[in-house]
Design a protein around this motif. Structure first.
Motif, short mmCIF file in Angstrom:
data_model
loop_
_atom_site.label_atom_id
_atom_site.label_comp_id
_atom_site.label_asym_id
_atom_site.label_seq_id
_atom_site.Cartn_x
_atom_site.Cartn_y
_atom_site.Cartn_z
N ARG A 25 -49.37 -32.33 22.12
CA ARG A 25 -48.91 -31.34 21.14
C ARG A 25 -50.05 -30.38 20.76
N MET A 26 -51.27 -30.91 20.59
CA MET A 26 -52.40 -30.06 20.26
C MET A 26 -52.68 -29.05 21.39
N ALA A 27 -52.53 -29.51 22.63
CA ALA A 27 -52.78 -28.62 23.77
C ALA A 27 -51.76 -27.49 23.82
N THR A 28 -50.48 -27.83 23.68
CA THR A 28 -49.44 -26.80 23.78
C THR A 28 -49.49 -25.86 22.58
N ASP A 29 -49.81 -26.39 21.40
CA ASP A 29 -49.92 -25.53 20.22
C ASP A 29 -51.06 -24.52 20.39
N ALA A 30 -52.19 -24.97 20.95
CA ALA A 30 -53.33 -24.08 21.16
C ALA A 30 -52.99 -22.98 22.15
N VAL A 31 -52.30 -23.36 23.23
CA VAL A 31 -51.92 -22.37 24.24
C VAL A 31 -50.93 -21.36 23.66
N ALA A 32 -49.96 -21.86 22.91
CA ALA A 32 -48.95 -20.98 22.32
C ALA A 32 -49.60 -20.00 21.34
N TYR A 33 -50.57 -20.49 20.56
CA TYR A 33 -51.26 -19.61 19.63
C TYR A 33 -52.04 -18.53 20.37
N ALA A 34 -52.76 -18.92 21.44
CA ALA A 34 -53.51 -17.95 22.24
C ALA A 34 -52.58 -16.92 22.85
N LYS A 35 -51.41 -17.39 23.30
CA LYS A 35 -50.42 -16.49 23.90
C LYS A 35 -49.93 -15.47 22.89
N SER A 36 -49.75 -15.92 21.63
CA SER A 36 -49.24 -15.01 20.59
C SER A 36 -50.23 -13.89 20.29
N LEU A 37 -51.52 -14.13 20.54
CA LEU A 37 -52.53 -13.10 20.30
C LEU A 37 -52.58 -12.07 21.41
N CYS A 38 -51.87 -12.34 22.49
CA CYS A 38 -51.89 -11.45 23.65
C CYS A 38 -50.62 -10.62 23.78
N GLU A 39 -49.78 -10.66 22.78
CA GLU A 39 -48.54 -9.88 22.83
C GLU A 39 -48.88 -8.40 22.95
N GLY A 40 -48.15 -7.72 23.82
CA GLY A 40 -48.41 -6.32 24.08
C GLY A 40 -49.46 -6.09 25.15
N HIS A 41 -49.98 -7.20 25.70
CA HIS A 41 -50.97 -7.11 26.78
C HIS A 41 -50.49 -7.95 27.95
N PRO A 42 -49.59 -7.40 28.74
CA PRO A 42 -48.96 -8.19 29.81
C PRO A 42 -49.93 -8.72 30.86
N ASP A 43 -51.10 -8.08 30.99
CA ASP A 43 -52.07 -8.52 32.00
C ASP A 43 -53.05 -9.55 31.47
N ALA A 44 -52.91 -9.92 30.20
CA ALA A 44 -53.84 -10.87 29.60
C ALA A 44 -53.64 -12.26 30.19
N ASN A 45 -54.74 -12.98 30.34
CA ASN A 45 -54.69 -14.34 30.85
C ASN A 45 -54.97 -15.34 29.73
N VAL A 46 -54.24 -16.41 29.73
CA VAL A 46 -54.50 -17.53 28.83
C VAL A 46 -54.85 -18.72 29.70
N GLU A 47 -56.06 -19.23 29.54
CA GLU A 47 -56.52 -20.33 30.38
C GLU A 47 -56.64 -21.62 29.56
N PHE A 48 -56.15 -22.69 30.15
CA PHE A 48 -56.26 -24.00 29.52
C PHE A 48 -57.02 -24.95 30.43
N SER A 49 -57.93 -25.74 29.84
CA SER A 49 -58.71 -26.70 30.61
C SER A 49 -58.58 -28.09 30.02
N PRO A 50 -58.02 -29.04 30.77
CA PRO A 50 -57.98 -30.43 30.30
C PRO A 50 -59.31 -31.12 30.60
N MET A 51 -60.11 -31.32 29.60
CA MET A 51 -61.45 -31.88 29.75
C MET A 51 -61.46 -33.20 30.54
N ASP A 52 -62.44 -33.32 31.44
CA ASP A 52 -62.65 -34.57 32.20
C ASP A 52 -61.42 -34.95 33.02
N ALA A 53 -60.82 -33.95 33.66
CA ALA A 53 -59.62 -34.20 34.45
C ALA A 53 -59.87 -35.18 35.59
N GLY A 54 -61.10 -35.21 36.09
CA GLY A 54 -61.41 -36.08 37.22
C GLY A 54 -61.25 -37.55 36.92
#
Length: 374
Positions: free
Chosen positions: A7-36
């Motif tokens: 839930r924390m991960a999706t909330d953070a991504v959704a919040y970042a996405k909301s800051l990019c409204e009106g910028h269709p070329d903006a990228n939102v990147e998510f990194s799951p720490m220690d994926a290996g």
């Protein structure tokens, strides 16, 4: 705990996405720490959920450099096969070099579907560093036969200049044997390698150094260098020698090379200058011993090789050099007075060649000469 993390991960991504409204070329990147080292089923779930929440890039970090290439490749392959909406985002990788595998892990990740590699100039980064940009770029560029489906738009000729700039700015030297940008990356000191490079560069080089910003390959003249490499460098310096001359110069060269790790152009200039003006020796200094200090008279003992063998003489003088010439004068039966003595470094470093200029006077006239020596 897992659902809270999700839930924390999706909330953070959704919040970042909301800051990019009106910028269709903006990228939102998510990194799951220690994926290996993350449980794969949960990793797939997190990747899918964050893409659905608006992530356009999902970066898979190998945060501690734990995995080996086969494992990391399978991890990326698993994401590509088990995350339903994976095509809605770019899969990126971010590898650390704790086991020296960052570049290898990044390359196999590309083969398994990653389309972005997070990397650094000179492999700089936390602890043992991150994936080296120059190594990834040149692996793909050099092995086009293997990485035929992939390319980068990096201007390779800027690799070495930017590497040097980063090194100067960060105050972190590049290790000499660093691939691509290290000072020894295109340097050859083995005699057989030098001979091969002279005949055909591709014999021992898979990359043209000029392609990445180096001026040219380097032949490091060392005790392992052969006559061909020495002749080649002398020719570049403007000295053309025949076989007999080369033998004499090579003998002098080896004496210098045995004392130094690498023989520089200035060393060769000194050798050739001395060789050109050399005359047959009647006397040869075999050894010298000096005793000198602030409260004792300087005493020099010399052993001079003559036609009759080695003659040893000792003398005191106004300093060790003056004493040396007086001792030599006893052997050659000429009274020599040191009039002027100057020494300067011809090459650099503690093992540099020096050039000595001196004037001596016997009973009849001044004599002036120079001599290069260690």
């Amino acid at each position: 705990m897992g659902q809270d993390t999700l839930r924390m991960a999706t909330d953070a991504v959704a919040y970042a996405k909301s800051l990019c409204e009106g910028h269709p070329d903006a990228n939102v990147e998510f990194s799951p720490m220690d994926a290996g080292r993350t449980e794969l089923a949960f990793l797939y779930e997190v990747v899918e959920a964050t893409i659905a929440a608006g992530a356009t890039v999902v970066n898979i970090p190998e945060t501690v450099g734990w995995t080996v290439p086969t494992e990391f490749g399978n991890l990326i392959k698993g994401i590509m096969e088990n995350v339903p909406n994976v095509d809605d985002a770019i899969i990126s990788v971010h590898c650390h070099n704790d086991l020296g595998l960052a570049v290898a892990n990044s390359l196999i990740a590309i083969e398994q579907g990653a389309r972005q590699v997070e990397c650094t100039i000179n492999g700089l980064g936390e602890r043992a560093g991150n994936t080296s940009l120059e190594e990834v770029v040149m692996a793909i560029r050099t092995r086009r036969d293997y990485f035929s489906e992939y390319y980068t738009e990096i201007n390779a000729k800027e690799i070495v200049p930017i590497s040097r700039r980063v090194s100067r700015t960060m105050g972190i030297s590049v290790q000499p044997n660093k691939a691509i940008v290290g000072a020894n990356a295109f340097a050859h000191s083995s005699g057989i390698h030098q001979d091969g490079i002279i005949k055909s560069r591709v014999t021992f080089e898979i990359i043209d150094p000029k392609e990445i910003g180096w001026k040219e390959s380097q032949l490091i003249l060392s005790p392992r260098s052969g006559r061909n490499a020495l002749r080649h460098r002398l020719s570049e310096l403007g000295y053309e020698v025949d076989a007999e001359q080369l033998d004499k110069v090579y003998e002098r060269f080896l004496k210098v090379a045995d004392k130094k790790k690498a023989v520089q152009d200035a060393d060769l200039e000194a050798i050739m200058s001395d060789e050109i003006r050399s005359i047959p020796a009647v006397y040869e200094l075999d050894y010298i011993q000096i005793v000198s200090g602030t409260r004792i008279a300087s005493t020099t003992t010399v052993g001079i090789r003559t036609e009759d063998g080695i003659v040893e003489r000792a003398s005191t003088g106004d300093g060790p050099v003056d004493a040396a010439f007086k001792a030599i004068g006893q052997v050659i039966d000429i009274q020599l007075n040191l009039i002027d003595y100057q020494i300067r470094s011809v090459t650099e470093g503690e093992d540099a060649i020096g050039e000595v200029s001196l004037k001596v006077q016997d009973n009849w006239e001044y004599h002036h000469g120079t001599r290069c020596q260690h």
